[in-house]
Structures are given as structure tokens and as C-alpha cells.
Enzyme design. Structure first.
Site, PDB file in Angstrom:
ATOM      1  N   HIS A 138       0.807  -1.219   0.000  1.00  0.00           N
ATOM      2  CA  HIS A 138       0.000   0.000   0.000  1.00  0.00           C
ATOM      3  C   HIS A 138       0.845   1.277   0.000  1.00  0.00           C
ATOM      4  O   HIS A 138       0.308   2.387   0.012  1.00  0.00           O
ATOM      5  CB  HIS A 138      -0.917  -0.018   1.231  1.00  0.00           C
ATOM      6  CG  HIS A 138      -2.108   0.880   1.139  1.00  0.00           C
ATOM      7  ND1 HIS A 138      -2.302   1.961   1.977  1.00  0.00           N
ATOM      8  CD2 HIS A 138      -3.179   0.860   0.307  1.00  0.00           C
ATOM      9  CE1 HIS A 138      -3.440   2.557   1.672  1.00  0.00           C
ATOM     10  NE2 HIS A 138      -3.985   1.920   0.656  1.00  0.00           N
ATOM     11  N   LYS A 140       2.971   4.454  -1.134  1.00  0.00           N
ATOM     12  CA  LYS A 140       2.905   5.328  -2.309  1.00  0.00           C
ATOM     13  C   LYS A 140       4.086   6.307  -2.274  1.00  0.00           C
ATOM     14  O   LYS A 140       4.049   7.335  -1.596  1.00  0.00           O
ATOM     15  CB  LYS A 140       1.591   6.118  -2.331  1.00  0.00           C
ATOM     16  CG  LYS A 140       0.328   5.303  -2.672  1.00  0.00           C
ATOM     17  CD  LYS A 140      -0.033   4.324  -1.630  1.00  0.00           C
ATOM     18  CE  LYS A 140      -1.300   3.561  -1.918  1.00  0.00           C
ATOM     19  NZ  LYS A 140      -2.493   4.264  -1.515  1.00  0.00           N
ATOM     20  N   ASP A 145      15.444  10.660  -9.434  1.00  0.00           N
ATOM     21  CA  ASP A 145      16.808  11.028  -9.052  1.00  0.00           C
ATOM     22  C   ASP A 145      16.887  11.283  -7.547  1.00  0.00           C
ATOM     23  O   ASP A 145      16.690  10.366  -6.776  1.00  0.00           O
ATOM     24  CB  ASP A 145      17.292  12.220  -9.880  1.00  0.00           C
ATOM     25  CG  ASP A 145      17.525  11.835 -11.339  1.00  0.00           C
ATOM     26  OD1 ASP A 145      17.697  10.634 -11.626  1.00  0.00           O
ATOM     27  OD2 ASP A 145      17.506  12.733 -12.200  1.00  0.00           O
TER      28      ASP A 145
END
Length: 456
Positions: A138, A140, A145
Site C-alpha cells: 500500500h 505510495k 533522481d
């Protein structure tokens, strides 16, 4: 927090609050196109619409440029998704990414995390649409870079258009970016690897998540992931003890992976809720109001003022869904009603207030908190990331968020503005809220609410 997790010191001017789904989407596209060294993305899934295809096209453009021009020959793209959600349906996250994997095989990695709790008969019997309720990847995090966005938003069109979430961009913060890159790499190592022919394999020597021994898999995964956390922890302790470290802001990564025996975020969140002093104020928001019993007990027994924001039924992501999923907004109404009754029973209505978010044609998915010290009109701390403070976040899924603690007044003002904008679209809940006809909860929904609390 520094006792438990790495503490990264950064300038507050390098942290930017993104406020809209479109800004989040456009920033990602722009950063992918200009990436020279790495693009690392961890999400529940990648959608299959036109906006998602444009993201994939941006990756293809960056990879093609790195090959043709020699401008960024070392560009690597690593994507971590959940196996069950990413494999749902004929057209899915996997089919979206296969062309890239086939064309740029040496530069592209797609890892699909599979919970060790979905195995045996359970894996055979639970329908595809519901198998992700057992547990998912879950987290995110979207990294380009030495910069990255941490959010609660998935890679799907509604999250790019009309689903309100939170998004923080940490720009040119190489040490924190390295940590999250290493974390996603470690999670990828214990996940299934997508192959150019759409098959999946495990890395050599790794325990299989559902065919292998459950305890062996969890132990191996925990060891690999905690290597990243502990190595960064020791390194940052040494760096923070040396002279010359600059920055008015601290960033603490908080990881929660209970199926693997990792519960750092839970420990830190409980400590934060416990230590929130009298006359301080905590603004806490979740798209799905479903505090764990421990968190609820701490909120109801604390001295701090709490202003809790959650989705009204019509902006709940499950509003209008078919089958049992369609009952989820009503179930959360029932949970909120029970919580509000407890607040009233304890005479805490002034100290603990519940708010509901309203916005026509939008859904609400924002989560996190803002902490205001006594006598301060700007927050000095925020939590932002994937956890919802509910049972699933604590016990079933893999989650990560960051705590930002800052003395930078400009950043504090931006965090305050972010919080105020979200709460401006809300109304405070009262006893009459749950007496309205449109808030009537059917008996069968009340009966299945404990199930929904644990699985949705």
C-alpha cells in the site's frame, strides 16, 4: 522518533506541498521526463486509462533518450506494485508495463508484492475482486533522481483528476531519496518479478510468498527490509553527531509491515498520540474513518484537542459501488456514529470534534495529521503517507509515511494552509447528523460492519 528510525536533516525550503491531483500528476510527468539516473515508483496499482498511459509514455521517452543520446545511459526504472491489485482483469497494471519491460529489459524492473497471508485454499477460493482484502502493498512513493513525492495517492486517473489526497515533494533531498529507493529495492527483492512474457518468478534464493513456508518468508523479508532501516539509522546517527549538518527540518521515515513483523509506524504514532499535551491541537484526517481500538482509546483519553476529518458518505470512494462494497460508506457512517456517541458519553464534545468532507463530483482520500503546540498558530509536525490509522493499515498492509518536524516558519505556514484548505470543505458532525434519513444504516450493514472494519 530518532530513537526508532533514521533522522534526516533537510532545509525546509526543499519541501513543497502539492495541493491538487493535477499538480501531483503534472509534477510526476515532468520529473519522469527529466530523470537522469533513476525513477522508482511504489504504489498499490497502475490504472489502465489514457492518463496512466501518458505516464508510461513519459517513462518510455526517458528510457529511449537515455539509450539514444547517451545523456543518461544509467537510467533505471523500478516499479513496485501489489500483485493481486496489479493483476486484476484482462487489462491491468502488468499489461500496461509489459511493452516497457520487453523493450528496455536491462533498465526496467517491475516487482509485484504478494502478501504471505493469501495462500492455500484461501488463495483458491477468494474471488479476484476481494483477494486484496487479505493484505496488499500500500506504500505510495514516487522518486525521481534525488527528489520524491510521498502521498496516499495511487497511479490511477481519479487520483489525477477529482480524488482529493495529500502530496509532499521533497526536492533535492538525496539522503532521504536514497533511503526510499533502497526500501523499495528491498521490497522488490522479496516480491515476484514480472517477466517480459507476463510470467512471474522469484529471485534466486528467496522464499516464495505463498508456496513457501509462511514464517520463513516473513523472516527473510523482515531481515532484508530492516537491513535498509537499520543501516540508514546508524549512518544518520553518525552524521547528525558531526559538525556542519544544515537544515531546520527533520524527516523521519515510518514503516509499518505487520505481516512481516515490522511495526515502527504503529509504535511512533501511539507515542505521538500519547504525548500530545494538554492545549495542543491535533488535526487528523483519513478517507476511511476506522481508528484502531488502541488509537481510539488514546484519542479519547488524551489531553490534546482533536479535530478529525473524514469522508462524508457521498465522497467515500466506495459510494455507489455494487455488492457488499456499496455498503462500505454506510458502514463507515455507523463507525463514526459509534465514535461520536462515545465522545458524547464521555463529555468530550469540545475537545474531540468530528468533521466530514464535502465536494461535489469528488472523492476524498487524504490522510495524515498536523500537530500544533500549545499557543502556536502553525503546525510544527505533520505525518503524511499511505496509512489510514485503521485496522488494515496497522495489521494487514505494507505502509509507509514520513513525519516532518520543522522550525521553518514558511514551511509551517504552507502546512497550515494545506490543513485549512481541506477543513474548509467540511462540516462539523453533531447528533442530528446521524438522525437524518439519508444516514439511516440498515441492520444488515450494522451486522457486517465488524467485517468491513477489518478488511476494507
Amino acid at each position: 522518533m530518532a530513537e526508532h528510525v533514521p533522522a534526516f536533516r533537510v532545509p525546509g525550503t526543499h519541501i513543497h506541498i502539492l495541493t491538487s491531483p493535477d499538480q501531483f500528476y503534472q509534477t510526476m510527468k515532468a520529473r519522469i521526463k527529466t530523470a537522469k539516473r533513476r525513477v522508482v515508483m511504489a504504489s498499490l496499482y497502475l490504472g489502465t486509462g489514457q492518463l496512466e498511459q501518458e505516464l508510461v509514455d513519459c517513462m518510455e521517452e526517458a528510457l529511449r533518450r537515455s539509450q539514444e543520446n547517451g545523456d543518461a545511459p544509467d537510467l533505471k526504472v523500478s516499479i513496485l506494485l501489489d500483485y493481486t491489485r496489479g493483476s486484476r482483469g484482462q487489462t491491468n497494471s502488468r499489461t500496461m508495463l509489459l511493452p516497457l519491460l520487453q523493450r528496455f529489459v536491462s533498465q526496467m524492473r517491475v516487482s509485484l508484492y504478494h502478501t504471505p497471508d493469501l495462500r492455500g485454499l484461501l488463495r483458491l477460493l477468494v474471488p479476484q475482486r476481494f483477494n486484496e482484502t487479505i493484505g496488499v502493498q500500500h506504500i505510495k512513493v514516487y522518486l525521481f533522481d534525488d527528489s520524491f513525492i510521498i502521498s496516499g495517492a495511487n497511479l490511477s486517473d481519479s487520483y489525477f483528476t477529482n480524488r482529493q489526497d495529500r502530496y509532499v515533494l521533497l526536492d533535492n533531498c538525496s539522503e532521504v531519496a536514497d533511503f526510499f529507493s533502497d526500501l523499495v529495492e528491498a521490497m522488490g527483492d522479496v516480491s515476484l518479478q514480472l517477466q517480459p512474457d507476463d510470467s512471474v518468478t522469484m529471485l534466486e534464493g528467496m522464499v516464495h510468498p505463498y508456496n513457501g513456508n509462511r514464517q520463513d518468508f516473513s523472516a527473510a523479508a523482515r531481515k532484508r527490509i530492516m537491513e535498509v532501516v537499520n543501516t540508514a539509522h546508524v549512518r544518520q546517527q553518525l552524521l547528525n553527531g558531526s559538525e556542519g549538518e544544515e537544515g531546520d527540518t527533520w524527516v523521519f521515515p515510518l514503516v509499518q509491515m505487520k505481516p512481516l513483523g515490522i511495526q515502527v509506524d504503529e509504535q511512533v504514532t501511539q507515542r505521538l498520540l500519547t504525548d500530545a499535551g494538554p492545549d495542543s491541537t491535533v488535526f487528523l484526517t483519513s478517507g476511511y474513518f476506522n481508528l484502531t481500538r488502541a488509537y481510539m482509546r488514546l484519542v479519547l483519553g488524551a489531553g490534546a484537542r482533536y479535530r478529525i476529518l473524514t469522508a462524508s458518505p457521498e465522497v467515500n470512494g466506495f459510494f455507489g459501488a455494487k455488492g457488499i462494497a456499496g455498503a462500505i460508506p454506510a458502514a463507515y457512517t455507523h463507525i463514526a456514529s459509534q465514535f461520536y456517541s462515545q465522545v458524547c458519553r464521555l463529555g468530550q464534545q469540545e475537545r474531540v470534534q468530528l468533521h466530514e468532507y464535502h465536494r461535489s463530483q469528488w472523492t476524498f482520500h487524504a490522510k495524515g495529521l498536523w500537530y500544533y503546540l500549545q499557543g502556536q498558530d502553525r503546525p510544527c509536525l505533520t505525518l503524511i503517507g499511505s496509512p489510514n490509522f485503521g485496522y488494515r493499515s496497522v495489521h494487514r498492509d505494507l505502509e509507509a509515511q514520513i513525519a516532518i518536524v520543522t522550525e521553518n516558519e514558511e514551511l509551517q505556514s504552507r502546512l497550515q494552509e494545506e490543513q485549512e484548505i481541506l477543513y474548509q470543505r467540511s462540516s462539523e458532525v453533531s447528533g442530528s447528523t446521524f438522525e437524518r434519513p439519508d444516514r439511516h444504516v440498515k441492520l444488515w450493514v450494522k451486522l457486517v460492519t465488524p467485517l468491513i472494519k477489518n478488511f476494507f
